[in-house]
Design a protein around this motif. Structure first.
Motif, mmCIF file in Angstrom:
data_model
loop_
_atom_site.group_PDB
_atom_site.id
_atom_site.type_symbol
_atom_site.label_atom_id
_atom_site.label_comp_id
_atom_site.label_asym_id
_atom_site.label_seq_id
_atom_site.Cartn_x
_atom_site.Cartn_y
_atom_site.Cartn_z
ATOM 1 N N GLU A 42 66.035 28.794 54.150
ATOM 2 C CA GLU A 42 65.956 29.010 52.530
ATOM 3 C C GLU A 42 66.555 27.481 52.265
ATOM 4 O O GLU A 42 66.046 26.910 51.255
ATOM 5 C CB GLU A 42 66.369 30.024 51.807
ATOM 6 N N THR A 43 67.378 26.853 53.086
ATOM 7 C CA THR A 43 68.144 25.833 52.602
ATOM 8 C C THR A 43 67.750 24.574 53.183
ATOM 9 O O THR A 43 67.975 23.498 52.869
ATOM 10 C CB THR A 43 69.733 25.728 53.102
ATOM 11 N N LYS B 211 59.025 31.866 46.323
ATOM 12 C CA LYS B 211 59.829 33.277 46.416
ATOM 13 C C LYS B 211 59.135 33.949 47.558
ATOM 14 O O LYS B 211 58.044 33.875 48.090
ATOM 15 C CB LYS B 211 59.061 33.982 45.193
ATOM 16 N N ALA C 235 63.617 19.148 47.347
ATOM 17 C CA ALA C 235 64.062 20.480 46.874
ATOM 18 C C ALA C 235 64.199 21.668 47.996
ATOM 19 O O ALA C 235 63.466 21.295 49.046
ATOM 20 C CB ALA C 235 63.094 21.064 45.783
ATOM 21 N N ARG C 236 65.032 22.313 47.688
ATOM 22 C CA ARG C 236 65.201 23.370 48.768
ATOM 23 C C ARG C 236 64.083 24.456 48.834
ATOM 24 O O ARG C 236 63.519 24.656 47.711
ATOM 25 C CB ARG C 236 66.663 24.127 48.726
ATOM 26 N N THR D 105 58.637 17.550 47.690
ATOM 27 C CA THR D 105 57.574 18.196 46.904
ATOM 28 C C THR D 105 56.537 17.091 46.334
ATOM 29 O O THR D 105 56.818 15.908 46.167
ATOM 30 C CB THR D 105 57.960 19.089 45.538
ATOM 31 N N LYS E 18 64.110 27.541 48.859
ATOM 32 C CA LYS E 18 64.491 28.608 48.102
ATOM 33 C C LYS E 18 64.281 28.460 46.701
ATOM 34 O O LYS E 18 64.204 29.176 45.820
ATOM 35 C CB LYS E 18 66.032 29.198 48.182
ATOM 36 N N ASP E 19 64.413 26.996 46.321
ATOM 37 C CA ASP E 19 64.051 26.737 44.874
ATOM 38 C C ASP E 19 62.761 26.704 44.300
ATOM 39 O O ASP E 19 62.290 26.745 43.169
ATOM 40 C CB ASP E 19 64.639 25.369 44.510
ATOM 41 N N ILE E 20 61.864 26.487 45.340
ATOM 42 C CA ILE E 20 60.406 26.384 44.875
ATOM 43 C C ILE E 20 59.685 27.501 45.476
ATOM 44 O O ILE E 20 58.196 27.136 45.289
ATOM 45 C CB ILE E 20 59.891 24.906 45.641
ATOM 46 N N GLU F 128 65.579 21.216 53.165
ATOM 47 C CA GLU F 128 64.884 20.577 52.091
ATOM 48 C C GLU F 128 63.559 19.988 52.097
ATOM 49 O O GLU F 128 63.310 19.462 53.406
ATOM 50 C CB GLU F 128 66.005 19.363 51.707
ATOM 51 N N LYS G 31 55.825 28.535 43.967
ATOM 52 C CA LYS G 31 56.001 28.612 42.515
ATOM 53 C C LYS G 31 55.131 27.903 41.808
ATOM 54 O O LYS G 31 54.317 28.234 40.647
ATOM 55 C CB LYS G 31 57.132 28.652 41.898
#
Length: 389
Positions: free
Chosen positions: A255-256, A42, A35-36, A261, A38-40, A258, A204
């Motif tokens: 943020e990009t 903040k 996952a990137r 996780t 930015k997706d996991i 990968e 998150k």
């Protein structure tokens, strides 16, 4: 003949099909996923801010507050009319076309003057419905007491209430409404992002392994030691000297990235809907599982008893001729069958796929899977967090 069957092992084909589809999707992927960042995560400090305000809704078709039960609505109407140059006393107010409401909204980070935001409106008094109403100008304040936005506009609701003197039907919540883009930002929240010397990323789903992997991935991308995992939820990244005053560009670069996780082994069960979600890291020690089945069959076979020929009865006639009658004699048979599908032995270590295969072999529906998982957890063989909602 009437026959009534109660089967404890009755299967819901639709539920099994959905469960099998979800589990097949889960088992088709490996135990890790990429996952990137930015997706996991903040960015610390970049968040929404809650706003609240008190206002009036007018134009209701007789479904507003009863002024004798909501004095705050009456006083608000009098005060509003006085500001508009209309002199009126409390005794003159008899309307039911207005309602006092609480208005709430979220102010996104980096909002600018003139941006539009959605607002939610909820009745405060005894109004039956807000359908057809219009919210008057309502200042929205933050926790510091400053006004950050102003809301106004026609309400949109999905619920309704209809009925008469003997019956009433209600769908949804007619006393709650929304105004899409009904708020206008009047005050900006300052956040000096480009002047920061370091940035903190907040996971998150906090996890020590994932936090360390993010820090290592950032350091590899920047070719230096700039990121440190502070704890299971925080990764602190020092802004390189080349990006001083250009933190936005720096964040856009990292943020990009990968990262693979990791997650805690977890099983989530919703008993109301029968939904079961099993994480890919779930493991089970060696255990034997059996699922019993009980079938109860109740059959009604009525028996008709008729009098002998020329007995003077028949047809249910009373009096004279001996009084013989045609009667129906109830006859009930109850058959109980108990069996099971045999034990299924799960050899350690058991993965998600092993568990799914064993439960499918037993033909277990989702409702019984919940009971099996609870029992395995009680036995100490389920090495995962079991969450029951």
């Amino acid at each position: 003949m009437k026959s009534f069957c109660i089967r404890s092992n009755l299967r819901s084909l639709a539920a099994r099909a959905v469960a099998a589809f979800i589990i097949a999707l889960m088992s088709a992927h490996p135990s890790f996923a990429s996952a990137r960042i930015k997706d996991i995560t903040k960015i610390e400090g970049v968040r929404d801010n809650q706003l609240i305000g008190y206002g009036l809704v007018v134009g209701l078709p007789g479904t507003g507050d009863r002024l004798q039960n909501a004095p705050f609505t009456e006083r608000s109407l009098v005060s509003m009319l006085e500001r508009l140059g209309v002199a009126i006393t409390d005794e003159d107010m008899r309307t039911r076309n207005a309602a006092a409401v609480i208005v709430t909204a979220n102010l996104p980070g980096f909002s600018r003057n003139g941006d539009r935001i959605d607002v939610s409106v909820s009745a405060l008094g005894d109004a039956r419905s807000l359908r057809g109403g219009t919210l008057l100008v309502t200042p929205l304040t933050g926790a510091d007491g400053h006004v950050y936005a102003v809301a106004q506009g026609p309400l949109i609701i999905s619920g309704y209430e209809a009925g008469g003197q003997a019956a009433t039907t209600t769908k949804g919540v007619p006393t709650a409404a929304r105004i899409p883009n009904g708020g206008t930002v009047e005050r900006e929240l300052a956040f000096p992002l480009n002047s920061l010397g370091f940035v903190r990323f907040i996971l998150k789903n906090p996890d020590f392994v994932t936090a360390r992997r993010i820090a290592n991935a950032i350091n590899q991308q920047l070719d230096g030691h700039f990121a440190t995992s502070v704890d299971l939820a925080t990764i602190e990244v020092q802004v390189p000297s080349a990006y001083h005053g250009q933190v936005t560009d720096f964040l856009a670069e990292i943020e990009t990235i990968e990262v693979e996780t990791d997650e805690v082994a977890r099983v989530v069960v919703d008993e109301n809907s029968g939904t079961i979600v099993i994480g890919s890291n779930v493991r089970i020690s060696q255990v034997a599982v059996t699922q019993g089945a009980i079938t109860i069959e109740v059959s009604e076979t009525p028996l008709v008893s008729q009098p002998a020929p020329f007995s003077g009865g028949g047809g249910g006639r009373r009096g004279g001729g001996g009084g013989a009658e045609t009667v129906v004699v109830p006859r009930t048979s109850v058959n109980v069958e108990e069996g099971n599908n045999g034990f299924q032995v799960l050899d350690a270590p058991v993965t998600l796929q092993d568990l799914v295969n064993a439960l499918n072999a037993l033909g277990v529906p989702p409702s019984d899977v919940i009971a099996i998982l609870q029992t395995i957890k009680t036995a100490g063989a389920l090495h995962a967090e079991l969450i029951i909602q």
